[in-house]
Design an enzyme around this catalytic site. Sequence first.
Site, PDB file in Angstrom:
ATOM      1  N   ASP A  79       0.819  -1.219   0.000  1.00  0.00           N
ATOM      2  CA  ASP A  79       0.000   0.000   0.000  1.00  0.00           C
ATOM      3  C   ASP A  79       0.851   1.266   0.000  1.00  0.00           C
ATOM      4  O   ASP A  79       2.003   1.263   0.437  1.00  0.00           O
ATOM      5  CB  ASP A  79      -0.866   0.044   1.271  1.00  0.00           C
ATOM      6  CG  ASP A  79      -2.045  -0.905   1.204  1.00  0.00           C
ATOM      7  OD1 ASP A  79      -2.088  -1.752   0.300  1.00  0.00           O
ATOM      8  OD2 ASP A  79      -2.922  -0.777   2.083  1.00  0.00           O
ATOM      9  N   HIS A 232       3.904  -2.120   3.152  1.00  0.00           N
ATOM     10  CA  HIS A 232       3.901  -0.752   2.616  1.00  0.00           C
ATOM     11  C   HIS A 232       5.219  -0.494   1.879  1.00  0.00           C
ATOM     12  O   HIS A 232       6.281  -0.421   2.530  1.00  0.00           O
ATOM     13  CB  HIS A 232       3.709   0.261   3.749  1.00  0.00           C
ATOM     14  CG  HIS A 232       2.337   0.212   4.360  1.00  0.00           C
ATOM     15  ND1 HIS A 232       1.973  -0.730   5.278  1.00  0.00           N
ATOM     16  CD2 HIS A 232       1.236   0.981   4.115  1.00  0.00           C
ATOM     17  CE1 HIS A 232       0.697  -0.540   5.613  1.00  0.00           C
ATOM     18  NE2 HIS A 232       0.225   0.480   4.922  1.00  0.00           N
TER      19      HIS A 232
HETATM   20 ZN   LIG Z   1      -2.617   3.207   3.207  1.00  0.00          ZN
END
Ligand SMILES: [Zn+2]
Length: 272
Positions: A79, A232
């Site tokens: 993400d 991430h």
């Molecule tokens: Zn996010």
Amino acid sequence: MTMLHRQKWARKFINAPGAILVASMAWIVAAQAADCPRKGTLGTSRILRVDAAATPRVGLKNFSQTLPLADHEVVLTFDDGPWPPTTPRVLAALAHECVHATFFLIGKPASEHPDLVRRIAAEGHTIGNHTWLHRSLMQIKPSETTDEIDHGIAAVEMALHGVATSTPSTPFFRFPGFETTPATLDLLQSRGIVVFGADLWASDWNPMTPKQELKRLIDRLKIARRGIILLHDPKAHTAAMLPAFLRYLRDNDYRVVHLVPAAPSAGFDGVP
Ligand SMILES: [Zn+2]
């Protein structure tokens, strides 16, 4: 090509050494990916088509349902990119092990780094959506939530295909901070967009060393044994940790499943 054209072409590249470097780096990674599967790499084990009609919301951390994954099957998701300092390191680690992931991109950085968006797609990964500015959709006015979602999708589509449409090529979406509302869930379901939660994560939004992150992720995977993993790519510790984690998956007989839309649209850029 005439001599004049050749000279102009050559001058363009002589004047842009950075462009040559970027182009050659992209070529090296593309060549490496083209060699896949390679002996000794983790490799993508299978492709799973995800259909919003059958699984409109997936991820046991957030919903009652997840993807039909077998024991020791994992899905890699990243993400908050694209982020030039770290996303290329994540891409290189994935290419090195011949595995494909899903990237949930934020619209604004996607609009600022369209080359990197196209590179993610060109290397065979799936691109989902993660709003325009990563604002909490629970905290803003309902009238702004649709725009936050659509603006993000349009930025990714513009980077990928040069068209600012709010219909995503890949109808996959993840809410920032998993902050859903009944209205936004209904909106996405009505548009045939799969909402992704996660089955496990490394909590890599917190400060930690790559070693700490690797241990935490492995400990959690030993319990879950399968699932959608949330990481991430803008986090430097995640980019640094990833090669060792992929080796762990390979050495412990885990299999990576690559997600694609159930009915790819004409604009879909993932694997065939
Ligand atoms: Zn996010």
